[in-house]
Scaffold this active site. Sequence first.
Site, mmCIF file in Angstrom:
data_model
loop_
_atom_site.group_PDB
_atom_site.id
_atom_site.type_symbol
_atom_site.label_atom_id
_atom_site.label_comp_id
_atom_site.label_asym_id
_atom_site.label_seq_id
_atom_site.Cartn_x
_atom_site.Cartn_y
_atom_site.Cartn_z
ATOM 1 N N ARG A 61 -16.628 11.632 10.370
ATOM 2 C CA ARG A 61 -16.548 10.264 10.886
ATOM 3 C C ARG A 61 -16.588 10.293 12.400
ATOM 4 O O ARG A 61 -16.000 11.173 13.025
ATOM 5 C CB ARG A 61 -15.243 9.620 10.418
ATOM 6 N N SER A 157 -14.680 3.238 6.902
ATOM 7 C CA SER A 157 -13.446 2.604 6.460
ATOM 8 C C SER A 157 -12.981 1.564 7.467
ATOM 9 O O SER A 157 -13.656 0.579 7.703
ATOM 10 C CB SER A 157 -12.386 3.669 6.198
ATOM 11 N N ASP A 296 -9.185 -3.303 3.496
ATOM 12 C CA ASP A 296 -9.910 -2.819 4.659
ATOM 13 C C ASP A 296 -11.408 -2.927 4.357
ATOM 14 O O ASP A 296 -11.797 -3.299 3.238
ATOM 15 C CB ASP A 296 -9.481 -1.398 5.034
ATOM 16 N N ASP A 298 -13.938 -1.089 3.545
ATOM 17 C CA ASP A 298 -14.584 -0.451 2.395
ATOM 18 C C ASP A 298 -13.754 -0.600 1.124
ATOM 19 O O ASP A 298 -14.078 -0.007 0.093
ATOM 20 C CB ASP A 298 -14.907 1.018 2.666
ATOM 21 N N ARG A 301 -8.260 0.395 0.503
ATOM 22 C CA ARG A 301 -6.854 0.272 0.875
ATOM 23 C C ARG A 301 -6.429 -1.200 0.808
ATOM 24 O O ARG A 301 -7.270 -2.100 0.785
ATOM 25 C CB ARG A 301 -6.618 0.832 2.285
ATOM 26 N N THR A 373 -1.599 15.532 3.304
ATOM 27 C CA THR A 373 -2.096 14.188 3.566
ATOM 28 C C THR A 373 -3.540 14.039 3.100
ATOM 29 O O THR A 373 -4.377 14.901 3.335
ATOM 30 C CB THR A 373 -2.021 13.897 5.073
ATOM 31 N N GLU A 397 -0.276 7.067 -0.417
ATOM 32 C CA GLU A 397 -0.011 7.570 0.920
ATOM 33 C C GLU A 397 0.423 6.392 1.780
ATOM 34 O O GLU A 397 0.021 5.249 1.534
ATOM 35 C CB GLU A 397 -1.230 8.258 1.513
ATOM 36 N N LYS A 411 -7.885 6.471 -3.746
ATOM 37 C CA LYS A 411 -7.244 5.195 -3.449
ATOM 38 C C LYS A 411 -8.211 4.056 -3.751
ATOM 39 O O LYS A 411 -9.410 4.183 -3.574
ATOM 40 C CB LYS A 411 -6.762 5.162 -2.003
#
Length: 587
Positions: A61, A157, A296, A298, A301, A373, A397, A411
């Site tokens: 990214r 994202s 968000d 994409d 989340r 993570t 998370e 997610k």
Amino acid sequence: MCETTTDTGNPSLNKLIEEWLRWDKNEKTQDELKELVARKELAEVERLLNNRLLFGTAGLRGRMGTGYAQMNDLVIIQTSQGLAKYLTAVHPEAKSEGVVIGHDSRHNSHRFARLAAAAFLNAGVPVYLYSKIVPTPFVPFGVVQLGAAAGVMVTASHNPKEDNGYKQSIEENLEPWQDAWDTEKAVADSRLSDPLVEMSGKYFTKLSASMLDRDMNQASPVSFTVTAMHGVSHEYMEEAFKVCGFKPMVPVKEQMVPDPDFPTVKFPNPEEGKSALDLSFKTANENKSTVILANDPDADRLAVAEKQPNGQWKVFTGNEEGALLGWWNWQRCQRLSPHIPASDCYMVASTVSSKILRAIANKEGFNFVETLTGFKWMGNVSHGLMKQGKTILFAFEEAIGFMNGSEVLDKDGISAAMYVAELATHLAKENKTLTDQLQEIYKMYGYHICNNSYYICHDQDTIRNMFKRMRNFSGKDTYPESVGNGRFKVAAVRDLTTGYDSSQPDKCAVLPVSSSSEMITFTFGNGCVLTLRTSGTEPKIKYYSEMCATPDQGDWKALEVELADLVNCVVEELMQPSKNSLIPKAD
């Protein structure tokens, strides 16, 4: 196109420039490089060509622009070729199983997805290419449903509008293959198909079937305001509300159409809380909604806010959402699957997330697993447990990422929204709110107070020196023994960059170690656990802290004050030498 000489007086840099101009077929990024050379900005040219984007917790990214250090057509081609080469070598069945590719609504995402498709087709791998924008969860869902070998999602994202990303792995395979740039040929290839209708149908069928009581949903007294944050989720959330039995949602109209420029928000990240939800509050107030659901861009989340009796809005943290959804998934399991013993049920959370699931598991008898993570870790652990016949109830998370059940091993902001809506509806029948239930969870399982934030830092040397100082605090290979002039004693240190863990008999960390990222966890004598780590996707140094009370410990306010004091001491004493280079999170 710009006319320029590539002779910089530096033979190695000349070679890099000539290589880029030979391989890159995009006039815009070619011109960007030529202009930099013409302006003699050679340090910038060297930075862009002599460095490559690195994979973080969520993939590749970065800012879009020329050079190997940014996101562009050539980097996408190279990355895709590398992944295709690696995948077919370690998993030859990929040439029959294929890969799933999706993309969001950002600038260049449509093109990047088709360049990726061309690379896989050139490597002999069939491609399931979603024909239009989809939520990120549709890719892992498609991988499982179609039996594909891998999945790729082109998205940045919640990053700024200048960024884009490519979520997968890369091997060195840099020179573009024949037909690498021919996206029209790729789209016309008989080995490319569009799984959208089939996967969308299956996804929403399974989501509908997962609901506890669709009649209860239909009668819900709760009005939900929903924002897509200029991303992909609006039409998918509309369908989700419909198939799950809810009355139509109230959309934030200014943000429901995909727009890669994100005109109404500076940072299209609902995790930022109130600063990103102004239009949602306005819409909700005007329509008498009491719950806001914010995806968000994409749609992997979910942020949640609830109107309080005083008219203010409470934006739940990711850890608070995790507590609510974890508790709700356990209640659902007991109602829908009472035959499954608690000993066969699992919940998962990342190591920097709240340990509230552990507290619930300890009391209720199911299992809790902690991972590094990122959902790549939680998804892999969940997949392994499922192969053993175990039931995955929930994973989360703290960065507002939630996996409800195991239909999508990643997610998923769409299903998370429906589970929150279902919970809010269930509570409303009992004249309770999400806020009420969160307090009851803390009373049942112990108050878990978290204090998390971040600093922005663009200087890698500053970051390296900060963590190096922590590892050599009072001499080589020594860590801080206390902060706050000795008030807060350090009981244990776990360093997942070096593999050191003072709490283990052999001093070796149990969780996987990565020398390419910084992460140190301090456990204090008062029970506080505080982690400092670098972000895998953004130029941030994040800190996460938590203190846990027993259910009978009543003075929650004192706990909050103590934690805030400890965090301030850590920031001042462990990050102080670097503070001039750090930009705190904006309020």
